[in-house]
Design an enzyme around this catalytic site. Structure first.
Site, mmCIF file in Angstrom:
data_model
loop_
_atom_site.group_PDB
_atom_site.id
_atom_site.type_symbol
_atom_site.label_atom_id
_atom_site.label_comp_id
_atom_site.label_asym_id
_atom_site.label_seq_id
_atom_site.Cartn_x
_atom_site.Cartn_y
_atom_site.Cartn_z
ATOM 1 N N ALA A 96 5.101 4.319 -4.046
ATOM 2 C CA ALA A 96 5.133 3.454 -5.231
ATOM 3 C C ALA A 96 4.064 3.908 -6.237
ATOM 4 O O ALA A 96 4.338 4.044 -7.435
ATOM 5 C CB ALA A 96 4.908 1.997 -4.827
ATOM 6 N N GLN A 134 0.825 -1.217 0.000
ATOM 7 C CA GLN A 134 0.000 0.000 0.000
ATOM 8 C C GLN A 134 0.856 1.262 0.000
ATOM 9 O O GLN A 134 0.435 2.323 0.480
ATOM 10 C CB GLN A 134 -0.958 -0.002 1.179
ATOM 11 C CG GLN A 134 -2.136 -0.952 0.994
ATOM 12 C CD GLN A 134 -2.962 -0.619 -0.254
ATOM 13 O OE1 GLN A 134 -3.121 0.543 -0.612
ATOM 14 N NE2 GLN A 134 -3.473 -1.641 -0.921
ATOM 15 N N SER A 135 2.034 1.197 -0.574
ATOM 16 C CA SER A 135 2.926 2.361 -0.613
ATOM 17 C C SER A 135 2.346 3.490 -1.474
ATOM 18 O O SER A 135 2.081 3.312 -2.667
ATOM 19 C CB SER A 135 4.276 1.926 -1.182
ATOM 20 O OG SER A 135 5.059 3.053 -1.518
ATOM 21 N N ASN A 136 2.170 4.659 -0.858
ATOM 22 C CA ASN A 136 1.772 5.844 -1.627
ATOM 23 C C ASN A 136 2.901 6.273 -2.563
ATOM 24 O O ASN A 136 2.666 6.765 -3.666
ATOM 25 C CB ASN A 136 1.446 7.008 -0.684
ATOM 26 C CG ASN A 136 0.260 6.716 0.211
ATOM 27 O OD1 ASN A 136 -0.818 6.384 -0.279
ATOM 28 N ND2 ASN A 136 0.442 6.818 1.522
#
Ligand code: PLP
Length: 326
Positions: free
Chosen positions: A80, A76-78
């Protein structure tokens, strides 16, 4: 270190600075004391603070002749997701190395990663060092294929990436010259480090979100480079009381802060970063570290897509909704 690097433009600036009088009153501040810097409204790929850093790291990648952006993170990396968006905007391929297993349905940031055209390498359930090793192998493979990869650092928080928030801090100061404290979430550290460089250590309060093991050390490394050859400031203001059971876990103070911001201002926070930063602001007011009459700015760093990929927060939202069914 500003001048020797090149920057690309990925969005329209400045972002708005908006008053939050009802939230301010609910916290016991004066109605004009609390303002929100809306970096969640940055108009690329769903918005968020990572875009400011990507303007610098992508500028550097392009100057070095890169054609592929590679970065890593949690599913859930913003960061990325916004790297995927920056690549699309700049006509570059994007490869995301994510810590986890392939999923059948894609929620939140992950849904946007695919939509924005990024390719994903699943690294499995790995720790930070193992993820870095997978990342190195992926970069080496892309180099062999002549894909001209550029590695964008974890969270975008190299010293060059942090220059995006030196810009952001100067932009904020032009909007709020009487700023006393800017409150911001600390993840990989580049956002707070850049703000400290622009505003001075006394005017930035960071709230550790549990993304790194030693936030003081992470910050110190970045500040040392940003201030060189001058000495870095000694005592950045950092709260470490909002991590709870861990980085991705929902806490009760965060739930309360999210509900308060939503119901007083219609302002949506995420459970990992902005919710923690707001919970830290609430605690700082309660303890007298932030006082009525001082101009306080909450830096909203984005993260909304993450809310829709966060199972614990969605379950809690279901309970909140059930309690209000008429
Ligand atoms: C990454 C992130 C942060 C933290 O920024 P860093 O520069 O990594 O410290 C804060 N808020 C959101 C929504 C983020 O995605």
């Amino acid at each position: 270190m500003h001048e020797e690097h090149r920057k690309v433009t990925l969005a329209s600036w400045p972002t708005p600075l908006e008053p939050a009088p009802r939230l301010a009153r609910a916290l016991g501040l004066g109605p004009d004391d609390l303002w929100i810097k809306r970096d969640g409204l940055i108009g690329l790929g769903g918005g968020g603070n990572k875009v400011r850093k990507l303007e610098w790291t992508c500028g550097q990648a392009l100057a070095e002749g890169a054609r592929t952006l590679v970065t890593s993170g949690a599913p859930q990396s913003n960061h990325a997701r916004l790297t995927a968006a920056a690549g699309a905007r700049l006509g570059m391929d994007v490869v995301l190395v994510l810590a986890g297993e392939p999923t059948g349905t894609a929620a939140g940031n992950l849904a946007l990663d695919g939509l924005l055209g990024a390719r994903v390498v699943w690294a499995g359930a790995v720790d930070g060092a193992e993820l870095a090793a997978v990342l190195d192998r992926v970069v080496a493979g892309l180099r062999e294929q002549d894909a001209a990869p550029a590695l964008i650092p974890f969270g975008g928080s190299s010293p060059v990436g942090a220059l995006g928030y030196v810009d952001g801090g100067r932009e904020l100061l032009a909007q709020a010259p009487d700023l006393a404290t800017a409150v911001v979430a600390l993840g990989s550290g580049g956002t707070m480090a850049g703000l400290v460089r622009a505003l001075g250590e006394d005017r930035v309060l960071g709230v550790h979100c549990g993304a790194v093991a030693d936030p003081g050390h992470t910050l110190d490394l970045l500040l040392t480079e940003l201030y060189a050859p001058s000495p870095a400031p000694r005592r950045p203001r950092l709260r470490v009381d909002q991590v709870g059971a861990g980085y991705s876990r929902l806490t009760e103070p965060v739930t309360e802060a999210v509900l308060l911001a939503a119901r007083t201002e219609g302002l949506v926070l995420d459970p990992v970063y902005t919710g923690r930063a707001m919970a830290g602001l609430v605690a700082a007011v309660r303890e007298g570290e932030i006082r009525p009459g001082d101009r306080t700015v909450f830096v909203h760093t984005g993260g909304l897509p993450g809310l829709f990929g966060h199972h614990e927060a969605l379950r809690r939202a279901g309970e909140v909704l059930a309690a209000r069914v008429m």
